[in-house]
Every structure is written in C-alpha cells, then in structure tokens.
Design a protein around this motif. Structure first.
Motif, short mmCIF file in Angstrom:
data_model
loop_
_atom_site.label_atom_id
_atom_site.label_comp_id
_atom_site.label_asym_id
_atom_site.label_seq_id
_atom_site.Cartn_x
_atom_site.Cartn_y
_atom_site.Cartn_z
N TYR A 105 0.79 -1.25 0.03
CA TYR A 105 0.06 0.02 -0.06
C TYR A 105 0.96 1.18 -0.04
CZ TYR A 105 -3.16 -3.83 1.56
OH TYR A 105 -3.48 -4.93 1.89
N ARG A 106 0.35 2.12 -0.46
CA ARG A 106 0.90 3.62 -0.56
C ARG A 106 1.28 4.14 1.11
NH1 ARG A 106 -2.61 2.64 -3.65
NH2 ARG A 106 -2.26 3.17 -6.06
N ALA A 107 2.26 4.35 1.34
CA ALA A 107 2.54 4.87 2.82
C ALA A 107 3.18 6.09 2.77
CB ALA A 107 3.18 3.78 3.59
N GLN A 108 3.29 7.14 3.63
CA GLN A 108 3.87 8.46 3.82
C GLN A 108 3.77 8.90 5.18
OE1 GLN A 108 2.83 12.02 1.80
NE2 GLN A 108 1.24 10.89 0.67
N GLU A 109 4.93 9.62 5.41
CA GLU A 109 4.75 10.35 6.87
C GLU A 109 4.47 12.02 6.55
OE1 GLU A 109 8.50 10.40 8.95
OE2 GLU A 109 7.92 11.99 10.33
N LYS A 110 3.36 12.36 7.56
CA LYS A 110 3.14 13.66 7.42
C LYS A 110 2.51 14.07 8.89
CE LYS A 110 1.72 17.49 4.26
NZ LYS A 110 1.46 17.70 3.03
N TYR A 111 2.98 15.37 9.39
CA TYR A 111 2.50 15.72 10.69
C TYR A 111 2.88 14.92 11.84
CZ TYR A 111 -0.61 18.14 7.36
OH TYR A 111 -1.01 18.80 6.23
N GLY A 112 3.97 13.99 11.60
CA GLY A 112 4.40 13.15 12.77
C GLY A 112 3.63 11.79 12.74
#
Ligand code: FES
Ligand code: CO
Length: 354
Positions: A105-112
């Motif tokens: 799956y698509r995963a990314q980090e944002k806002y911690g």
C-alpha cells in the motif's frame, strides 16, 4: 454505512499511527478490516504491506526489520516495500518463485504520523497550515481505539448542541442549550463552518483560554475533510490564544475507529504546559467517547430513509452525510448497512436545518 463495505473510502489517506511507534520495530494496524504491517525503511520512510506472509500466513508484524526490509518471524522470508519477496534464507541459491509477494500500500509520513491509502487516492493528505508555522507548537494528544464509527465521531465534533449535556462538567453552559448557528462554506475538501460560541470558563481552564472571565467566547473556524478528518479551529478572542485540534477518526472495522488527535497552540510551554493541555482535552474527549460508544455505529447517511430524527442544529452532521452519500454515488456505490437497518415510522421533521 459500513466503512469496510464502501470501496471508495479505500481511496483516501488515513493517519494510522505516530511514526515514532515504528522506532522499535514493525507494528500492525487494521484499516477498514484490512490487516496491515507498517515499518520504517533504511531511509526512515514508512512502508506498508498486508500483514500476512505468503509462505504460511504468519503475521509479518511479529517479525523484524533488516536492511529496511521486513523479515517474517516464522521462517525468515523477507519482503521489500513493494511486497516482493527478496529473500528465502533456507534456499539462498535458488530463484525466488515468481508471484511470491504480498499486497503493498501507499504509505507516507506527514505531521508526525504514518498515513496509508489502500487504493489509488482521490486527493492528497489535507494541508494543515499551522504545522511548522512560526509561533505554533505541535502537541500529540490522543491515540486510542473507540468502539464507534468515524461518522459518529465526525458529526459529534461539529455538534455544538451537546455541550450543555455531555460537557456540563467543564465548558458547557447548562442554561444555554440552544447553540449559536454556524456559517457554512462548502469547499473542495468538505466544508468550513464558522461560529462564535459562549462557554463557561472555570478556574481550571484559565490557562487554556488565557483569560479569567467567568464566561468567555470561542471563535470557531472548523473544517471537515472528507471522509473522516476535521479541524477544530478554536481561537479565544479575549486572549488571542489559538487551540487548533486536528482529528482523524481512522476506521478500523465497521464498529471501531482510532482517535488520532493532535493540537497546535500559539502560546509557550511556560504559559500553558503540554501536560495541562493534554489533561484538559482528555476529560472532554472521554466525555464524548462515553456517549458515542453508547450510539449505534451503523449511522445512516441517506436521510431520506428517516432512520433518525433531526433538529436544525444537526446541520453539520447532515452536510457530512450528504457529502458522503454524494461521494458514494459519484463512484457508483449505494450505502450498505448491516442486516436490516431498523426503519422507524417516517417521523415528522423537527424543523428545517438552517
Ligand atoms: Fe513467513 Fe514462513 S510463514 S516465512
Ligand atoms: Co464533545
């Protein structure tokens, strides 16, 4: 509406967990009924694949991370972030069978936080302008599982008519149950709703509100982001302090959600400590949780079915329902319920939402 059954909901980004939870190894998360394992790769970015090894089905979240790949804890089969098996330790000289892989799956980090989208996302992760803005600090508040649906949590968060009841012990004004109306603006992400709300300001909240007035005001610029995120944009005009909460009600199963909540403040730690801010909102959040866990998680978004009564102050919840129903229909879906949703006799309207 059952979140696990409405396919279009898979096409949004959801905040699954603080990225720091991956510091000591892979972690499981069930997103809309789908079991996922998350881990941190060698470059620090998060990866997400199905939490089920293609060898003997063991949960990969019981395994370890090695060179940025996830290693199954049962026999050591190793997968990269695309879900491809890249190593079978028992047969290092043999070719890995074609198709030895797990869905990724698509995963990314944002806002911690680690955000995941199960299917091709319709929109990017919403933009939260306070993050990184000068003068604002970010405070992680809550990460807890609630036994309710995200729709119930979302509409509660815009509902100014429950303060005098659910929150009568702190900011709710018992003798003013009629809420101030919102001014609505529909947007491409959902809507913005603005209002000025009088609240009780007991001594315990002086540091939160930044004022000692016994009754003070909240200027709210709240935002709803389809399908299950919101901004509680609270400013206290008497002090100029901002108390901006972001909530993601991340769907786990049809009847469970993860409350992911963090806060931005424009004051200093000396003026109001992180712990005081967490403690203050913990009481309020627990009050909302207690009543929401006593509702039916299977909320109906097609209001023509007249399963629930409504009153004019329910407008935010009704707009949320309409936007969700429009979303479903735009993608060729109808709302799905568990069994036969109880149909009450068509009730008389209690008034037209303003
Ligand atoms: Fe995963 Fe055997 S079950 S390697
Ligand atoms: Co509440």
């Amino acid at each position: 509406m059952l979140t696990t059954r409405q396919k279009v909901l898979r096409r949004f980004w959801y905040a699954l967990m603080p990225v720091s939870h991956l510091d000591d190894g892979p972690k499981p998360f069930r997103l809309m009924g789908e079991d996922i394992v998350l881990w941190k790769q060698a470059d620090g970015t998060p990866a997400a694949v199905r939490d089920r090894c293609c060898h003997r089905t063991a949960q990969l979240s019981k395994g370890t991370v090695e060179n940025g790949n996830i290693v199954c804890g049962y026999h050591g089969w190793t997968y990269d972030c695309t879900g491809t098996c890249v190593k079978i330790p028992q047969q290092p000289d043999m070719q890995i069978p074609a198709g030895a892989r797990v869905p990724a799956y698509r995963a990314q980090e944002k806002y911690g936080y680690v955000w995941v989208a199960l299917d091709d996302p319709l929109k990017p992760i919403p933009h939260f302008p306070e993050d990184g803005a000068p003068g604002y600090r970010r405070i992680f508040q809550f990460y807890e599982e609630w036994k309710t649906s995200p729709l119930r949590m979302m509409e509660n968060s815009f509902d100014n008519s429950h303060f005098s009841f659910v929150h009568k012990g702190n900011f709710g004004l018992l003798d003013q149950p009629k809420p101030a109306p919102y001014e609505f603006r529909e947007t491409d992400y959902g809507f913005e709703a603005e209002t000025l709300v009088p609240i009780r300001n007991p001594e315990a909240s002086f540091k939160i509100t930044g004022t000692t007035e016994p009754i003070t005001h909240r200027h709210l610029v709240n935002r709803y982001y389809l399908p299950f995120s919101r901004r509680f944009g609270c400013s206290y005009p008497a002090s100029g302090r901002d108390h901006i909460i972001y909530n993601c009600a991340t769907p786990i199963d049809d009847d469970r959600m993860m409350l992911v909540q963090w806060l931005y403040r424009n004051d200093s730690e000396a003026e109001c400590s992180t712990q005081a801010l967490i403690d203050w909102d913990a009481t309020i959040t627990a009050e909302d949780r207690d009543i929401l866990e006593a509702t039916d998680y299977d909320a109906c978004i097609d209001t023509t079915r007249k399963v629930e009564f409504h009153m004019p102050s329910d407008k935010p919840g009704l707009v949320i329902r309409k936007q969700l129903l429009d979303l479903l229909r735009a993608h060729g879906e109808e709302e799905i319920h568990r069994g036969n949703l109880a149909q009450s006799a068509a009730p008389e309207s209690l008034g037209t939402p303003a």
